[in-house]
Design a protein around this motif. Structure first.
Motif, PDB file in Angstrom:
ATOM      1  N   GLN A 175       0.804  -1.224   0.000  1.00  0.00           N
ATOM      2  CA  GLN A 175       0.000   0.000   0.000  1.00  0.00           C
ATOM      3  C   GLN A 175       0.837   1.274   0.000  1.00  0.00           C
ATOM      4  O   GLN A 175       0.287   2.374   0.062  1.00  0.00           O
ATOM      5  N   VAL A 176       2.149   1.130  -0.030  1.00  0.00           N
ATOM      6  CA  VAL A 176       3.037   2.261  -0.276  1.00  0.00           C
ATOM      7  C   VAL A 176       4.005   1.863  -1.380  1.00  0.00           C
ATOM      8  O   VAL A 176       4.359   0.688  -1.522  1.00  0.00           O
ATOM      9  N   ALA A 177       4.396   2.848  -2.177  1.00  0.00           N
ATOM     10  CA  ALA A 177       5.446   2.625  -3.172  1.00  0.00           C
ATOM     11  C   ALA A 177       6.776   2.965  -2.520  1.00  0.00           C
ATOM     12  O   ALA A 177       6.905   4.002  -1.871  1.00  0.00           O
ATOM     13  N   VAL A 178       7.738   2.086  -2.643  1.00  0.00           N
ATOM     14  CA  VAL A 178       9.020   2.289  -1.959  1.00  0.00           C
ATOM     15  C   VAL A 178      10.165   2.284  -2.961  1.00  0.00           C
ATOM     16  O   VAL A 178      10.134   1.567  -3.964  1.00  0.00           O
ATOM     17  N   ARG A 179      11.150   3.106  -2.668  1.00  0.00           N
ATOM     18  CA  ARG A 179      12.417   3.087  -3.381  1.00  0.00           C
ATOM     19  C   ARG A 179      13.519   3.202  -2.343  1.00  0.00           C
ATOM     20  O   ARG A 179      13.299   3.689  -1.235  1.00  0.00           O
ATOM     21  N   SER A 180      14.721   2.773  -2.713  1.00  0.00           N
ATOM     22  CA  SER A 180      15.876   2.965  -1.833  1.00  0.00           C
ATOM     23  C   SER A 180      17.059   3.390  -2.681  1.00  0.00           C
ATOM     24  O   SER A 180      17.105   3.146  -3.891  1.00  0.00           O
ATOM     25  N   ALA A 181      18.019   4.050  -2.036  1.00  0.00           N
ATOM     26  CA  ALA A 181      19.202   4.537  -2.743  1.00  0.00           C
ATOM     27  C   ALA A 181      20.322   4.750  -1.741  1.00  0.00           C
ATOM     28  O   ALA A 181      20.106   4.735  -0.522  1.00  0.00           O
ATOM     29  N   GLY A 182      21.524   4.964  -2.268  1.00  0.00           N
ATOM     30  CA  GLY A 182      22.681   5.198  -1.409  1.00  0.00           C
ATOM     31  C   GLY A 182      23.433   6.449  -1.832  1.00  0.00           C
ATOM     32  O   GLY A 182      23.575   6.719  -3.029  1.00  0.00           O
ATOM     33  N   SER A 183      23.905   7.205  -0.848  1.00  0.00           N
ATOM     34  CA  SER A 183      24.701   8.389  -1.166  1.00  0.00           C
ATOM     35  C   SER A 183      26.071   8.005  -1.721  1.00  0.00           C
ATOM     36  O   SER A 183      26.692   8.772  -2.457  1.00  0.00           O
ATOM     37  N   ASP A 184      26.547   6.804  -1.396  1.00  0.00           N
ATOM     38  CA  ASP A 184      27.808   6.269  -1.924  1.00  0.00           C
ATOM     39  C   ASP A 184      27.653   4.754  -2.021  1.00  0.00           C
ATOM     40  O   ASP A 184      28.222   4.012  -1.224  1.00  0.00           O
ATOM     41  N   PRO A 185      26.875   4.279  -2.992  1.00  0.00           N
ATOM     42  CA  PRO A 185      26.508   2.865  -3.021  1.00  0.00           C
ATOM     43  C   PRO A 185      27.684   1.940  -3.296  1.00  0.00           C
ATOM     44  O   PRO A 185      28.638   2.312  -3.990  1.00  0.00           O
ATOM     45  N   THR A 186      27.575   0.742  -2.740  1.00  0.00           N
ATOM     46  CA  THR A 186      28.589  -0.279  -2.971  1.00  0.00           C
ATOM     47  C   THR A 186      28.108  -1.215  -4.076  1.00  0.00           C
ATOM     48  O   THR A 186      27.146  -0.917  -4.787  1.00  0.00           O
ATOM     49  N   GLU A 187      28.768  -2.363  -4.235  1.00  0.00           N
ATOM     50  CA  GLU A 187      28.453  -3.231  -5.363  1.00  0.00           C
ATOM     51  C   GLU A 187      27.305  -4.193  -5.108  1.00  0.00           C
ATOM     52  O   GLU A 187      26.589  -4.559  -6.035  1.00  0.00           O
ATOM     53  N   LYS A 188      27.112  -4.625  -3.852  1.00  0.00           N
ATOM     54  CA  LYS A 188      26.074  -5.618  -3.609  1.00  0.00           C
ATOM     55  C   LYS A 188      25.547  -5.481  -2.188  1.00  0.00           C
ATOM     56  O   LYS A 188      26.181  -4.877  -1.316  1.00  0.00           O
ATOM     57  N   ILE A 189      24.364  -6.037  -1.960  1.00  0.00           N
ATOM     58  CA  ILE A 189      23.775  -6.055  -0.626  1.00  0.00           C
ATOM     59  C   ILE A 189      24.593  -6.983   0.269  1.00  0.00           C
ATOM     60  O   ILE A 189      25.076  -8.030  -0.173  1.00  0.00           O
ATOM     61  N   HIS A 190      24.728  -6.611   1.537  1.00  0.00           N
ATOM     62  CA  HIS A 190      25.457  -7.464   2.483  1.00  0.00           C
ATOM     63  C   HIS A 190      24.796  -8.844   2.557  1.00  0.00           C
ATOM     64  O   HIS A 190      23.576  -8.931   2.785  1.00  0.00           O
ATOM     65  N   PRO A 191      25.554  -9.918   2.385  1.00  0.00           N
ATOM     66  CA  PRO A 191      24.960 -11.263   2.452  1.00  0.00           C
ATOM     67  C   PRO A 191      24.213 -11.533   3.750  1.00  0.00           C
ATOM     68  O   PRO A 191      23.182 -12.222   3.750  1.00  0.00           O
ATOM     69  N   VAL A 192      24.696 -10.982   4.871  1.00  0.00           N
ATOM     70  CA  VAL A 192      24.021 -11.220   6.141  1.00  0.00           C
ATOM     71  C   VAL A 192      22.650 -10.531   6.167  1.00  0.00           C
ATOM     72  O   VAL A 192      21.724 -10.999   6.838  1.00  0.00           O
ATOM     73  N   VAL A 193      22.504  -9.439   5.433  1.00  0.00           N
ATOM     74  CA  VAL A 193      21.202  -8.771   5.320  1.00  0.00           C
ATOM     75  C   VAL A 193      20.243  -9.641   4.520  1.00  0.00           C
ATOM     76  O   VAL A 193      19.068  -9.791   4.881  1.00  0.00           O
ATOM     77  N   VAL A 194      20.741 -10.230   3.436  1.00  0.00           N
ATOM     78  CA  VAL A 194      19.916 -11.158   2.652  1.00  0.00           C
ATOM     79  C   VAL A 194      19.446 -12.308   3.534  1.00  0.00           C
ATOM     80  O   VAL A 194      18.274 -12.704   3.506  1.00  0.00           O
ATOM     81  N   GLU A 195      20.367 -12.836   4.354  1.00  0.00           N
ATOM     82  CA  GLU A 195      20.031 -13.937   5.251  1.00  0.00           C
ATOM     83  C   GLU A 195      18.976 -13.526   6.270  1.00  0.00           C
ATOM     84  O   GLU A 195      17.997 -14.253   6.510  1.00  0.00           O
ATOM     85  N   ALA A 196      19.161 -12.356   6.879  1.00  0.00           N
ATOM     86  CA  ALA A 196      18.219 -11.897   7.909  1.00  0.00           C
ATOM     87  C   ALA A 196      16.834 -11.659   7.332  1.00  0.00           C
ATOM     88  O   ALA A 196      15.818 -11.988   7.971  1.00  0.00           O
ATOM     89  N   MET A 197      16.751 -11.094   6.136  1.00  0.00           N
ATOM     90  CA  MET A 197      15.446 -10.860   5.525  1.00  0.00           C
ATOM     91  C   MET A 197      14.801 -12.162   5.088  1.00  0.00           C
ATOM     92  O   MET A 197      13.570 -12.328   5.174  1.00  0.00           O
TER      93      MET A 197
END
Length: 220
Positions: free
Chosen positions: A109-131
């Motif tokens: 029910q909300v449209a979401v976007r995300s971004a980084g002020s200095d983005p890296t190459e990939k999402i942290h694997p531990v974040v993928v695991e936690a989600m």
């Protein structure tokens, strides 16, 4: 198209250009779509952590988000849902978790976007695991650079540890969430960060009078 790219990438981006031209027919010219696609490729770059089969998908998705943001902010297409933009430094942890949780517990029910002020190459694997523990798959998400058009299109801008890197536009609701960075943290610590973000997202959605879907996330 940029001159320095593999034939495979060039062919894939030409196909992406045709697909985006069809999606935005009557909204943007083919020249505008090509320009945004080329610039999106330049901003993301060919990342060593992403295989050649997936890189064109990432570039096309990023270009589509930017085109949609411009179309919304310029009133060329209707905005059906409130738009929330989550920003952190690397767009590899906190902002990705917040966007995924906001989409999940709002039931879209909300449209979401995300971004980084200095983005890296990939999402942290531990974040993928936690989600993944909550049944939320973020494996096909990727860190994206912060661009003015996505800020302009947002109704609410949430920063998570990126200071004053976000451009300010009048009429936006801005919030800063003081949340730890999950980079190089063990899964136990990331679960606590996930819970903290979940709590903030729930408060945000309730402030928008959006019903929150219960999830199994509990305080560690």
């Amino acid at each position: 198209m940029p001159t320095q790219m593999s034939p495979l990438m060039r062919s894939a981006l030409e196909e992406a250009q045709r697909e985006l031209a069809g999606s935005f027919r009557g909204v943007f010219s083919e020249e505008t779509i090509t320009r945004v696609l080329d610039d999106s490729y330049r901003l993301i770059g060919e990342r060593s952590t992403v295989g050649p089969n997936f890189m064109p998908i990432f570039v096309k998705k990023f270009a589509r988000e930017r085109l949609q943001a411009v179309a919304q902010s310029d009133g060329l297409v209707a905005k059906a849902l409130p738009e929330v933009l989550f920003i952190c430094v690397r767009n590899a942890g906190r902002s990705q978790m917040a966007a995924a949780l906001a989409h999940e517990i709002s039931n879209g029910q909300v449209a979401v976007r995300s971004a980084g002020s200095d983005p890296t190459e990939k999402i942290h694997p531990v974040v993928v695991e936690a989600m993944n523990e909550l049944g939320i798959d973020v494996r096909m998400e990727f860190p994206k650079p912060l661009t003015d058009e996505v800020v302009r299109a947002a109704d609410i801008v949430i920063t998570l540890g990126c200071g004053d890197a976000c451009p300010l536009f009048p009429g936006k609701r801005y919030e800063d969430w003081d949340i730890d960075d999950p980079a190089d943290r063990p899964i136990e610590a990331v679960r606590r960060i996930r819970y903290d973000i979940h709590h903030h997202v729930t408060d945000l959605l309730e402030s928008l009078n959006i019903a929150v879907v219960d999830t199994p996330d509990r305080e560690p």
